[in-house]
Design an enzyme around this catalytic site. Structure first.
Site, short mmCIF file in Angstrom:
data_model
loop_
_atom_site.label_atom_id
_atom_site.label_comp_id
_atom_site.label_asym_id
_atom_site.label_seq_id
_atom_site.Cartn_x
_atom_site.Cartn_y
_atom_site.Cartn_z
N HIS A 67 0.83 -1.21 0.00
CA HIS A 67 0.00 0.00 0.00
C HIS A 67 0.86 1.25 0.00
CE1 HIS A 67 -3.07 -2.89 0.87
NE2 HIS A 67 -3.98 -1.96 0.70
N SER A 84 -6.14 4.17 -5.85
CA SER A 84 -5.54 4.83 -4.70
C SER A 84 -5.58 6.35 -4.88
CB SER A 84 -4.09 4.34 -4.56
OG SER A 84 -3.51 4.98 -3.47
N GLU A 86 -7.78 8.07 -6.46
CA GLU A 86 -9.15 8.51 -6.23
C GLU A 86 -9.47 8.51 -4.73
OE1 GLU A 86 -11.06 10.10 -7.98
OE2 GLU A 86 -12.60 10.03 -6.39
N GLU A 87 -9.02 7.47 -4.03
CA GLU A 87 -9.29 7.37 -2.58
C GLU A 87 -8.57 8.47 -1.81
OE1 GLU A 87 -7.89 3.44 -2.47
OE2 GLU A 87 -9.83 2.58 -3.08
N PHE A 119 1.34 2.57 7.54
CA PHE A 119 0.02 2.84 8.12
C PHE A 119 -1.00 2.73 7.00
CE2 PHE A 119 -3.13 4.62 10.83
CZ PHE A 119 -3.87 5.50 10.06
N VAL A 120 -2.01 1.86 7.23
CA VAL A 120 -3.06 1.68 6.21
C VAL A 120 -4.41 1.94 6.84
CG1 VAL A 120 -4.17 0.08 4.59
CG2 VAL A 120 -1.69 0.02 4.90
N ILE A 121 -5.22 2.73 6.17
CA ILE A 121 -6.58 3.01 6.64
C ILE A 121 -7.45 3.20 5.41
CG2 ILE A 121 -6.28 5.53 6.71
CD1 ILE A 121 -7.89 5.48 9.37
N CYS A 122 -8.75 2.90 5.55
CA CYS A 122 -9.66 3.07 4.40
C CYS A 122 -9.96 4.55 4.26
CB CYS A 122 -10.94 2.26 4.65
SG CYS A 122 -12.09 2.35 3.26
N ALA A 123 -9.29 5.18 3.30
CA ALA A 123 -9.35 6.65 3.18
C ALA A 123 -10.77 7.13 2.87
CB ALA A 123 -8.39 7.12 2.08
N1 LIG Z 1 -1.68 3.80 3.28
C1 LIG Z 1 -3.00 3.81 2.93
O1 LIG Z 1 -3.88 3.70 3.77
N2 LIG Z 1 -3.27 3.97 1.60
C2 LIG Z 1 -4.56 4.00 1.13
N3 LIG Z 1 -5.71 3.86 1.77
C3 LIG Z 1 -6.74 3.96 0.85
O2 LIG Z 1 -7.93 3.91 1.08
N4 LIG Z 1 -6.22 4.16 -0.39
C4 LIG Z 1 -4.86 4.21 -0.27
O3 LIG Z 1 -3.99 4.39 -1.15
#
Ligand SMILES: NC(=O)NC1=NC(=O)NC1=O
Length: 174
Positions: A67, A84, A86-87, A119-123
């Site tokens: 990600h 990504s 777009e998000e 760090f990943v989150i649903c943007a």
């Molecule tokens: N590190 C992230 O959380 N990346 C992202 N979350 C999303 O919803 N789109 C992304 O690219």
């Protein structure tokens, strides 16, 4: 595109359409294709979720590493996937102030330093303020809890990407 149309797709067309439902991990839709005919969107999601859950920790962390950072280098250089891009735009990361960009950069690197994955989150489900708050808060988690939380976010991103593909007619234009 309804579920019957999805089930009628060749493998190549299925991957063409669904290949990026988990960011840069086409192996996941490639693997779950074998489970068709799918009974519905929830069935596809369930097979993806089961596949991810069956992976060892290293596999789950590999998914997270695929990600791109939020407001990171790829966004700046235009190297994000369309999904990504777009998000990140929807969450307000394409027009940050310079101070916000450097704050995200330092928080992201502090997080990566601590956990070894980004760090990943649903943007789409958060504003940039929510995301910065979450990032700070989750820095306090232990690794196992944080890995599980981040994988949960990957699944939310996947669910929204699947809905966008199956419920909109975008996928009909093959
Ligand atoms: N590190 C992230 O959380 N990346 C992202 N979350 C999303 O919803 N789109 C992304 O690219």
């Amino acid at each position: 595109m309804d579920i019957n149309a999805v089930n009628a797709l060749s493998y190549e067309d299925f991957l063409e359409i669904f290949g990026n439902v988990i960011e840069k991990c086409p192996i996941i839709p490639a693997a779950i294709w074998i489970h068709r005919p799918f009974t519905g969107l929830a069935d596809i999601e369930a097979h993806i979720s089961d596949f991810i859950d069956s992976l060892p920790e290293s596999g789950k962390e590999g998914i997270l590493r695929c990600h791109p950072d939020l407001a990171g280098r790829e966004l700046k250089s235009g190297a994000l996937t369309r999904d990504s891009q777009e998000e990140q735009r929807a969450a307000g990361f394409t027009d940050l102030q310079p101070a916000e960009v450097s704050r995200m950069r330092s928080l992201n690197s502090e997080y990566k330093e601590r956990f070894g994955f980004p760090f990943v989150i649903c943007a789409r489900l958060n504003t940039k303020q929510d995301i910065m708050r979450e990032l700070l808060q989750r820095l306090g988690n232990d690794r196992a809890a944080e890995r599980a939380r981040a994988i949960g976010e990957v699944k939310k991103i996947c669910a929204l990407r699947l809905r966008n593909l199956v419920l909109s007619d975008s996928a009909n234009k093959l």
